[in-house]
Each structure stands twice: as C-alpha cells, then as structure tokens.
Design an enzyme around this catalytic site. Structure first.
Site, PDB file in Angstrom:
ATOM      1  N   HIS A 128     -10.353  -2.856   3.284  1.00  0.00           N
ATOM      2  CA  HIS A 128     -10.804  -2.939   3.794  1.00  0.00           C
ATOM      3  C   HIS A 128     -12.137  -1.437   4.000  1.00  0.00           C
ATOM      4  O   HIS A 128     -11.478  -0.927   5.858  1.00  0.00           O
ATOM      5  CB  HIS A 128      -9.223  -2.442   4.500  1.00  0.00           C
ATOM      6  CG  HIS A 128      -8.591  -1.243   4.193  1.00  0.00           C
ATOM      7  ND1 HIS A 128      -8.905  -1.452   2.322  1.00  0.00           N
ATOM      8  CD2 HIS A 128      -8.273  -0.298   4.281  1.00  0.00           C
ATOM      9  CE1 HIS A 128      -8.081  -0.230   1.889  1.00  0.00           C
ATOM     10  NE2 HIS A 128      -8.374   0.783   2.947  1.00  0.00           N
ATOM     11  N   ASP A 129     -12.519  -0.724   3.424  1.00  0.00           N
ATOM     12  CA  ASP A 129     -12.927   0.886   3.797  1.00  0.00           C
ATOM     13  C   ASP A 129     -14.598   0.895   3.190  1.00  0.00           C
ATOM     14  O   ASP A 129     -15.143   1.588   3.320  1.00  0.00           O
ATOM     15  CB  ASP A 129     -12.239   1.589   2.687  1.00  0.00           C
ATOM     16  CG  ASP A 129     -10.592   2.129   3.745  1.00  0.00           C
ATOM     17  OD1 ASP A 129     -10.861   2.412   4.618  1.00  0.00           O
ATOM     18  OD2 ASP A 129     -10.447   2.986   2.548  1.00  0.00           O
ATOM     19  N   ASP A 178      -3.301   4.732  -2.840  1.00  0.00           N
ATOM     20  CA  ASP A 178      -4.230   5.299  -1.466  1.00  0.00           C
ATOM     21  C   ASP A 178      -4.429   7.227  -1.702  1.00  0.00           C
ATOM     22  O   ASP A 178      -3.592   7.854  -1.405  1.00  0.00           O
ATOM     23  CB  ASP A 178      -3.608   5.000  -0.099  1.00  0.00           C
ATOM     24  CG  ASP A 178      -4.592   5.982   1.110  1.00  0.00           C
ATOM     25  OD1 ASP A 178      -5.661   5.186   1.152  1.00  0.00           O
ATOM     26  OD2 ASP A 178      -4.940   6.485   1.920  1.00  0.00           O
ATOM     27  N   ASP A 226       1.342  -1.047  -0.063  1.00  0.00           N
ATOM     28  CA  ASP A 226      -0.195   0.436   0.010  1.00  0.00           C
ATOM     29  C   ASP A 226       1.177   1.008   0.244  1.00  0.00           C
ATOM     30  O   ASP A 226       2.214   1.543   0.752  1.00  0.00           O
ATOM     31  CB  ASP A 226      -0.992  -0.177   1.425  1.00  0.00           C
ATOM     32  CG  ASP A 226      -2.390   0.698   0.723  1.00  0.00           C
ATOM     33  OD1 ASP A 226      -2.127   1.795   0.432  1.00  0.00           O
ATOM     34  OD2 ASP A 226      -3.455  -0.236   0.866  1.00  0.00           O
ATOM     35  N   GLU A 250      -6.531   4.019  -6.153  1.00  0.00           N
ATOM     36  CA  GLU A 250      -8.143   4.348  -5.234  1.00  0.00           C
ATOM     37  C   GLU A 250      -8.279   5.503  -5.730  1.00  0.00           C
ATOM     38  O   GLU A 250      -7.334   6.800  -5.387  1.00  0.00           O
ATOM     39  CB  GLU A 250      -7.715   4.108  -3.544  1.00  0.00           C
ATOM     40  CG  GLU A 250      -9.158   4.864  -3.112  1.00  0.00           C
ATOM     41  CD  GLU A 250      -8.885   5.154  -1.281  1.00  0.00           C
ATOM     42  OE1 GLU A 250     -10.165   4.200  -0.617  1.00  0.00           O
ATOM     43  OE2 GLU A 250      -7.447   5.348  -1.105  1.00  0.00           O
TER      44      GLU A 250
END
Length: 565
Positions: free
Chosen positions: A328-329, A199, A98, A256
């Site tokens: 995860h979000d 991210d 990440d 993302e």
C-alpha cells in the site's frame, strides 16, 4: 531452524478502503472482505493482513488511530470483525491486523488530555518538549515534509510528530504508555487475531536530547531518519513487546523495518528474534533519490537482481524474510520492476514467479494477482495521498514542470496501489455501486478478475498455479526450507536461481528472461520435469533440453524445472 506454523504459508494484503464495498458508500468494508474470502481461498491464501481498520480521522488513511479498541464506522462493526474471524477460521485462514504504535491520532483521548494540560500526566504520553531560543527543539524534517515539531497551543512546548502533524509520536520511554499498548495488543490476540504487521516500528526509540543535525536541504532541516539511525536501544523495547504479547500467543509478526543497523538482522528476525519476519525492502530502496521522487535513480536489472540475491544469501538457514513486489506504500510492481517491453501478461507472470518462489514467506498485495498497474492522473488534485502531494511540491520547488512533477507521482505515488480493486468491467469495476473514494484506474475495463476468472492463460490463473506449486506436497519442503542458490549470474537479463533441499537432494530451477531477445541457457543437469511455464511451452522445452541440453527462453518467458538427482 525450529519449524513454525507460518513458515509454509502464503500471505495477502488487503487495503480495506479499496478492496470491496458492500453498502454503496464508495468505501471498502468488512462485509465486502467477508464476501471475497472464497476468492482468496481459491487463490491459495493462508494469511490475510488488513491495513488499519481502527477508528480514525483518516488523515493518513487510518494510520492515525483515534481509538485502538474500535472499528472505524466506515469499515463496519466489531460484530462484523468477529464474523470475519469466524469465517476465516472456517477456511483455515488467519487474520493479521496492522499494529500502529509509534504514533496515534491527534484525536486520540490521550492527546486531547495532553493538550488540555501540557504539564500534566498525559503530556508525558507524548514528547512535549520546550523550544530552544524561541524555535523548535531541533531541526528534524518529518517523513511527510516540514518540521517534526508542532507548537502546543498556549504553551512554550512543542510536540513531536515524525509523520503528519495529526500523528503525534507516543513516548515509549514512559512505562505506563508501554503497558497500555501491551494491554491493547493482547486484547486483539485474545479475540483471535493471528498476529500483526508492525508499522514504522524502528521509530519508537528516540534520542530524548533531540540533537540537531547538519541540514540536508534548502529548508534548513535534516531528515528525522538521521536521529533514528544514530540512536541505540530499540531492541530493548521490542523484546519487552514480544515477551509481554506476541510470545504468549504464538503470534505471527512481520515488521516494517527501515534503517536497521547492519548487525541487527538476527536480533530482529533470527531464531529468537523480535519478530517472526520482516519485509525485504532491499529492492524497493534501490531507486530512492537523494532528495525525493524527483531525483530518483533509474532501476537497473543487474542491480535489482544482485540486491535480491544478496539478501537471500544473507539469510540462508538463519531466518525468513517476507518477500514483496508491492504494498500500500509503494507503486505497482508490474510498472515499477518491469521494463517497458515486459509490461504485459507474460512479464507480470514472470515477475510473480521470481518473487513467490524465493526463500521466505510470499506476500501478495491485492490486485497483484491480476496484474494491476500504476494509474496516470491528469492533475495533482486527483491524488489523495498526503505523501504524494508533498513530493509533488518538492519537485516543483526543485525546478520541475507540472508535467514532470506529475510523472514523478505516476511512477511513485502510494495512490497507485490504493486505487480500488478491479473485480469486473462493470460499473466502478465491481468495487462499489456508489462513487469510489478514489477514482478507479481506467484500465479496469481490460484488467479485472471477471475477465481472468475462467481464462486458462490469464495472470490470475497463473498465480493460482504458482501458489499451488509452492504449496504442493512434493515440493513444499524445498520451496519453504530449501536453500537459495543463484544461477547464471553472468547471463545478461536472466534471473535464475535454484531451490535445493539438502536432505532429499531435490533441486528446483527457476529461469526468467527479462530481456528483449530470446536467450539460450546451457543446463548443468538433466530435467526431470517441467513444473510450470508462463507461455505453455512445456513440450518444446522438454524436447530442446533432451536433444541439446539447453533451454531457449523467449523475451518475458519464465520456467520452473525439477532437475534429475
């Protein structure tokens, strides 16, 4: 399209803190991940994306990084990370990290030096801006609520944080900062990392005049998204990032990306785009409320189907997106996208089918393959997620009762996806011998890997078949490069599409019945073969199709067919 090494791969996201604990401290770790690589290989996984494992105070679960060159001791050591790379390579698997470079932690050395000298060199690594009329420089609301501006102690300046106040935004306008970021990225790629999930990357471009906007809430603030959407030029930063790092290593990158401008898709992920691919969030944003979770819109099947179909057709022959139903979000897909009547094993298999067989690279989130669900909590104190606590308070301020606000959290909380992986019905689901950092979902007693491992009709067994079908030699080209063609769009509650190989003429038809009643579909072509069904009715489907030229699907039934040429 130029063929790339990652085009035919299947990816799996690990949330390390919740995957597998090896030392009994209640926190998942690298040694735990290594111990489960064979499980992932058997599932059919090629690429493993790890949520952040860097050194961090964990204010935002590791997305606040204090040292980009070190592993958080909670997860293990750099030697164990190197071992993970080696063991993954033995299994022909790739590790993706990440990359969090919009912001860092307030404990990072750079920020500490900036605070020590608010007018010095390191202050320009961030956005240290003088206030206006004794107030913050502008009226932006952060993603986690409250102002994006925090007063710098012993100074007339404020620093910008679009997320938590412990996550100061890095100043990408400063070429020294950019160069240091590129050095770090190349360091990991040289080590053997195959690429990155990137991210919140759209946020790196700021309007450095920081204009205020019309308030959109009773707090007098406006969402910081308005500034992000109004500013231009992020592409220049992203191209430089690509040329200085990813391009040199043939790295796989998945962005993302929210709030992208309408005409920027190919610039981001086209033939020579900034990234290899980006997540398709078109379905995720469907239920977004105007002000938060408390006024979200209900998910309507027809709208959900349409946005996926539209997104697939928009990309046709141009680029790949990464397809997800959870991460995860987000809440668990089995709870979020399935209507009440379909929240069963058949429904979970059906949802997996229509996601994994779309055009684009499939991403599976840990536990999705066994049908993990959202987790009910009895009190807000049982939640850990910073965003959930903020949204709970927003709901109360809007007039909802505590019970109603908790229901919003059950439906939307990021903690739904962060409950520990359910490996068995033993102590703490086989996740840890200690006390889990986040309480287990109580349904681990029924939903777990061990219970499904050797059960032929389990959700796990089905996912293994589904992934194997996508990667099968005789169908791989069609599932990877074949065009996406919507079918039976006028049929209520039916999610149907073809994957068509224009070179070979191969046609694969995917049918799924999301309704409560059985549905009969008239076929346009004869069936060559039933490739997969979630209810084990191959013979009955073949017989009906041969006799009547129709297929009758039960509620929550899905089938994958090869059609005659």
């Amino acid at each position: 399209m130029k063929k790339k090494w990652w085009h035919d791969k299947v990816a799996y996201q690990i949330y390390p803190k919740s995957f597998q604990d090896s030392n009994g401290d209640g926190i998942g770790d690298l040694r735990g991940i290594i111990s489960r690589l064979d499980y992932l290989k058997e599932l059919g996984i090629d690429i493993v994306w790890l949520s952040p494992i860097y050194k961090s105070p964990f204010v935002d679960q590791g997305y606040d990084i204090s040292d980009y060159y070190n592993i958080a001791e909670e997860f293990g050591t750099m030697e164990e990370f190197d071992e993970l790379l080696t063991e993954a390579k033995k299994r022909d698997m790739y590790i993706v990290m990440d990359l969090v470079v919009n912001h860092c932690s307030d404990q990072h050395e750079w920020f500490q030096k900036a605070l020590a000298d608010p007018d010095g060199e390191y202050a320009d690594y961030f956005y240290f801006v003088k206030g206006k009329d004794g107030k913050a420089p502008s009226n932006y609301r952060s993603y986690f609520g409250g102002s994006t501006w925090e007063k710098v102690p012993n100074s007339d300046k404020y620093y910008l944080h679009m997320f938590a106040k412990e996550q100061p935004d890095l100043n990408w306008e400063n070429p020294v900062v950019r160069q240091k970021i590129y050095e770090m990225v190349n360091w990991w790629l040289d080590k053997g990392v195959a690429g990155f999930r990137i991210d919140a990357i759209i946020n790196i471009k700021k309007d450095i005049n920081f204009p205020s906007f019309e308030p959109d809430g009773p707090d007098g603030l406006a969402t910081c998204i308005k500034m992000v959407e109004a500013v231009n030029g992020v592409g220049d930063f992203l191209e430089e990032l690509k040329h200085e790092t990813f391009e040199k290593h043939d790295a796989f990158t998945v962005g993302e990306v929210f709030n992208m401008k309408e005409d920027e898709l190919l610039e981001f992920i086209g033939e020579d785009g900034h990234f290899s691919t980006m997540f398709d969030f078109s379905a995720h944003v469907l239920t977004f409320g105007e002000h938060g979770w408390y006024d979200q819109k209900p998910l309507r099947f027809e709208e959900w189907r349409k946005v996926i179909f539209d997104s697939q057709q928009e990309l046709q022959g141009k680029c790949f997106k990464a397809n997800i139903i959870e991460n995860h979000d987000e809440p668990r897909g089995a709870t979020h996208y399935l209507p009440e009547h379909a929240r069963n094993d058949a429904g979970k298999k059906m949802l997996g089918t229509v996601s994994v067989l779309l055009r684009g690279i499939p991403f599976i989130y840990q536990g999705q393959e066994i049908g993990m669900t959202n987790c009910k909590r009895n009190d807000i104190s049982e939640y850990d997620d910073i965003s959930t606590i903020d949204q709970y308070q927003e709901a109360l301020r809007a007039g909802l009762s505590e019970e109603e606000a908790l229901k919003c959290c059950y439906e939307n909380s990021r903690d739904n996806a962060r409950t520990p992986m359910q490996w068995s019905d033993g102590k703490n689901g086989g996740f840890t011998d200690g006390t889990p950092w986040l309480a287990m979902n109580p349904n681990y007693m029924e939903i777990n890997v061990a219970a499904q491992e050797h059960k032929a009709d389990s959700v796990l067994a089905y996912y293994r078949k589904l992934i194997a079908l996508r990667k099968a030699k005789e169908y791989k080209d069609t599932f990877t490069y074949g065009i996406f063609k919507p079918k039976y769009e006028n049929a209520e509650d039916i999610f149907a599409f073809e994957r068509v190989n224009e070179e070979s003429g191969q046609k694969l038809l995917i049918l799924a019945n999301f309704g409560t009643e059985e549905h009969t579909i008239t076929l346009e072509q004869r069936i060559a073969k039933v490739l997969l069904t979630n209810e084990g009715r191959q013979e009955a489907i073949n017989a009906e199709a041969a006799l009547n030229g129709t297929i009758t699907l039960d509620s929550c039934e899905t089938v994958v067919l090869e059609l005659e040429k």
